[in-house]
Design a protein around this motif. Structure first.
Motif, mmCIF file in Angstrom:
data_model
loop_
_atom_site.group_PDB
_atom_site.id
_atom_site.type_symbol
_atom_site.label_atom_id
_atom_site.label_comp_id
_atom_site.label_asym_id
_atom_site.label_seq_id
_atom_site.Cartn_x
_atom_site.Cartn_y
_atom_site.Cartn_z
ATOM 1 N N THR A 215 0.862 -1.192 0.000
ATOM 2 C CA THR A 215 0.000 0.000 0.000
ATOM 3 C C THR A 215 0.888 1.229 0.000
ATOM 4 O OG1 THR A 215 -1.833 1.128 1.124
ATOM 5 C CG2 THR A 215 -0.140 0.148 2.512
ATOM 6 N N ALA A 216 0.353 2.336 -0.531
ATOM 7 C CA ALA A 216 1.141 3.572 -0.576
ATOM 8 C C ALA A 216 0.203 4.763 -0.556
ATOM 9 C CB ALA A 216 2.011 3.612 -1.828
ATOM 10 N N ALA A 217 0.542 5.777 0.225
ATOM 11 C CA ALA A 217 -0.262 6.993 0.321
ATOM 12 C C ALA A 217 0.477 8.142 -0.344
ATOM 13 C CB ALA A 217 -0.548 7.328 1.783
ATOM 14 N N ALA A 218 -0.264 8.931 -1.105
ATOM 15 C CA ALA A 218 0.326 10.087 -1.772
ATOM 16 C C ALA A 218 0.649 11.169 -0.755
ATOM 17 C CB ALA A 218 -0.642 10.630 -2.822
ATOM 18 N N THR A 219 1.623 11.962 -1.064
ATOM 19 C CA THR A 219 1.982 13.103 -0.216
ATOM 20 C C THR A 219 1.509 14.391 -0.882
ATOM 21 O OG1 THR A 219 4.152 13.272 -1.270
ATOM 22 C CG2 THR A 219 3.985 11.916 0.706
ATOM 23 N N GLY A 220 1.473 15.460 -0.122
ATOM 24 C CA GLY A 220 1.007 16.738 -0.655
ATOM 25 C C GLY A 220 -0.453 16.927 -0.312
ATOM 26 N N ALA A 221 -1.250 17.288 -1.319
ATOM 27 C CA ALA A 221 -2.694 17.500 -1.132
ATOM 28 C C ALA A 221 -2.959 18.470 0.010
ATOM 29 C CB ALA A 221 -3.411 16.173 -0.902
ATOM 30 N N ILE A 222 -2.444 19.678 -0.131
ATOM 31 C CA ILE A 222 -2.574 20.697 0.914
ATOM 32 C C ILE A 222 -3.409 21.865 0.385
ATOM 33 C CG2 ILE A 222 -1.302 22.315 2.381
ATOM 34 C CD1 ILE A 222 1.072 20.416 2.230
ATOM 35 N N ASP A 223 -4.275 22.400 1.242
ATOM 36 C CA ASP A 223 -5.020 23.610 0.907
ATOM 37 C C ASP A 223 -4.121 24.829 1.073
ATOM 38 O OD1 ASP A 223 -7.347 22.230 0.400
ATOM 39 O OD2 ASP A 223 -8.159 22.519 2.427
ATOM 40 N N GLY A 224 -4.383 25.830 0.252
ATOM 41 C CA GLY A 224 -3.698 27.101 0.434
ATOM 42 C C GLY A 224 -4.378 27.900 1.526
ATOM 43 N N ALA A 225 -3.618 28.769 2.194
ATOM 44 C CA ALA A 225 -4.187 29.586 3.269
ATOM 45 C C ALA A 225 -3.371 30.858 3.413
ATOM 46 C CB ALA A 225 -4.199 28.811 4.587
ATOM 47 N N ILE A 226 -4.071 31.958 3.698
ATOM 48 C CA ILE A 226 -3.403 33.225 3.944
ATOM 49 C C ILE A 226 -4.066 33.911 5.131
ATOM 50 C CG2 ILE A 226 -2.845 33.532 1.500
ATOM 51 C CD1 ILE A 226 -5.019 35.737 1.444
ATOM 52 N N LYS A 227 -3.409 34.927 5.630
ATOM 53 C CA LYS A 227 -4.006 35.844 6.597
ATOM 54 C C LYS A 227 -4.013 37.231 5.964
ATOM 55 C CE LYS A 227 -3.013 33.543 11.001
ATOM 56 N NZ LYS A 227 -2.324 33.660 12.324
ATOM 57 N N PHE A 228 -5.182 37.861 5.970
ATOM 58 C CA PHE A 228 -5.332 39.192 5.392
ATOM 59 C C PHE A 228 -5.817 40.130 6.492
ATOM 60 C CE2 PHE A 228 -7.349 42.634 3.129
ATOM 61 C CZ PHE A 228 -6.534 42.832 2.021
ATOM 62 N N ASP A 229 -4.933 41.009 6.921
ATOM 63 C CA ASP A 229 -5.232 41.894 8.049
ATOM 64 C C ASP A 229 -5.728 41.095 9.257
ATOM 65 O OD1 ASP A 229 -4.380 44.304 7.155
ATOM 66 O OD2 ASP A 229 -6.366 45.128 6.699
ATOM 67 N N GLY A 230 -5.084 39.949 9.494
ATOM 68 C CA GLY A 230 -5.422 39.113 10.629
ATOM 69 C C GLY A 230 -6.594 38.188 10.409
ATOM 70 N N ILE A 231 -7.260 38.288 9.258
ATOM 71 C CA ILE A 231 -8.399 37.419 8.947
ATOM 72 C C ILE A 231 -7.888 36.173 8.233
ATOM 73 C CG2 ILE A 231 -10.585 37.245 7.709
ATOM 74 C CD1 ILE A 231 -10.759 40.303 7.844
ATOM 75 N N ALA A 232 -8.224 34.995 8.764
ATOM 76 C CA ALA A 232 -7.767 33.739 8.165
ATOM 77 C C ALA A 232 -8.614 33.414 6.936
ATOM 78 C CB ALA A 232 -7.860 32.614 9.182
ATOM 79 N N VAL A 233 -7.937 33.170 5.831
ATOM 80 C CA VAL A 233 -8.597 32.738 4.592
ATOM 81 C C VAL A 233 -8.058 31.341 4.291
ATOM 82 C CG1 VAL A 233 -9.027 33.238 2.165
ATOM 83 C CG2 VAL A 233 -8.731 35.121 3.788
ATOM 84 N N ASN A 234 -8.860 30.315 4.603
ATOM 85 C CA ASN A 234 -8.405 28.932 4.498
ATOM 86 C C ASN A 234 -9.124 28.192 3.371
ATOM 87 O OD1 ASN A 234 -6.770 29.227 6.866
ATOM 88 N ND2 ASN A 234 -8.621 29.014 8.114
ATOM 89 N N GLY A 235 -8.684 26.960 3.136
ATOM 90 C CA GLY A 235 -9.364 26.073 2.185
ATOM 91 C C GLY A 235 -9.208 26.461 0.739
ATOM 92 N N LEU A 236 -8.130 27.153 0.376
ATOM 93 C CA LEU A 236 -7.918 27.552 -1.019
ATOM 94 C C LEU A 236 -7.491 26.355 -1.849
ATOM 95 C CD1 LEU A 236 -6.005 30.934 -0.455
ATOM 96 C CD2 LEU A 236 -8.450 30.580 -0.872
#
Length: 308
Positions: A215-236
């Motif tokens: 069996t083998a699991a892929a690596t990576g598969a990450i959401d992008g995320a930023i903070k804009f003026d302290g506001i979290a913008v996740n799940g990109l």
């Protein structure tokens, strides 16, 4: 050596030459018409290019974004770049790239060997039959399939699912390179290898991932995320997002930076000036062609006439 008219006193060479000139007159006329037509085509082409350039310049002025009088520059271009949209507002904004969206990837851990024990090529047969399970999608592998055939099966079987895979077998490294077409956390996948009876197959796994397990699991598969003026913008799910009129392109995680959005009245003025310049150039081109005189009594010279 020829001596024209030596016996008869007549210059037969000149006579023959003049007769040939008469015979060639229809051909010369046709070539002259061809040359004139080519000149016309060149003039039309020049006009089309000028009009196309003017149309492109005019089209830019139809867009609201063309008159966006704001500009912004990323103070940390290795982490992110930024551009303004028509809804941008003047001010200073804190931007931090927390994570960059990425695709899931799975590569053979070691070089894969063919049935002869040598470094495999894409055209070699895999030599092992079984099944590959990718997040519940089953793919049948025949022992006569080539490594390239298996890569194609992986792509075709997942084409309409999530994740959809890209797969290839590299002849240089004798490895499979498998990745998802899209990015984000939901692109994660695991591959399980079994034989035709459904029993875990290390033999088939060695021909695909070659990592010592079935069996083998892929690596990576990450959401992008930023903070804009302290506001979290996740799940990109991509590395571009627009917040408060600023389009931010994520490059790599970095520290917080301050982006200044400033008025830039020179931008729309430059576009208007460019349009006026293109308009004047087009009018000048058309005017020259309209007033250009044609002299029908003077046709383009043939090659023979040019020599004389």
């Amino acid at each position: 050596m020829r001596i024209g008219g030596l016996a008869s006193g007549m210059d037969t060479e000149s006579i023959v030459k003049d007769m040939m000139t008469v015979q060639k007159m229809p051909l010369d006329k046709l070539m002259q018409e061809k040359t004139f037509t080519e000149w016309q085509q060149e003039a039309v082409r020049e006009t089309n290019l000028s009009m196309s350039s003017l149309r492109t310049s005019a089209s830019s002025l139809r867009l609201q974004s063309s008159f966006n009088a704001y500009s912004a520059v990323s103070p940390n271009p290795t982490s992110f770049t930024v551009a303004t949209t028509p809804t941008a507002m003047s001010g200073s904004y804190k931007v931090e790239v927390v994570s960059v969206a990425s695709a899931a990837k799975l590569t053979s851990a070691n070089a894969v060997q063919n049935t002869a024990g040598n470094a495999a090529k894409s055209t070699d047969q895999i030599g092992v039959a079984g099944k590959i399970d990718i997040n519940g999608i089953n793919i049948d592998v025949a022992s006569t399939d080539t490594f390239a055939d298996v890569a194609k099966k992986l792509q075709d079987a997942t084409a309409s699912s999530v994740p959809a895979l890209r797969a290839s077998f590299d002849d240089t490294t004798s490895r499979f390179f498998i990745s998802t077409k899209e990015m984000g956390s939901e692109q994660a996948f695991t591959m399980n290898f079994t034989d035709v009876d459904g029993v875990a197959s290390q033999a088939l796994a060695d021909k695909i991932v070659n990592n010592g397990t079935a069996t083998a699991a892929a690596t990576g598969a990450i959401d992008g995320a930023i903070k804009f003026d302290g506001i979290a913008v996740n799940g990109l799910k991509s590395n571009q997002t627009t917040v408060n009129g600023l389009t931010i392109n994520l490059l790599q995680a970095g520290s917080e930076s301050v982006v200044n959005v400033q008025s830039n009245p020179e931008k729309p003025l430059a576009m208007i000036k460019e349009f006026i310049d293109k308009y004047n150039e087009t009018i000048d081109t058309l005017q020259k062609q309209i007033i250009e005189k044609r002299y029908p009594n003077f046709q383009p010279l043939s090659d023979e006439q040019k020599k004389n």
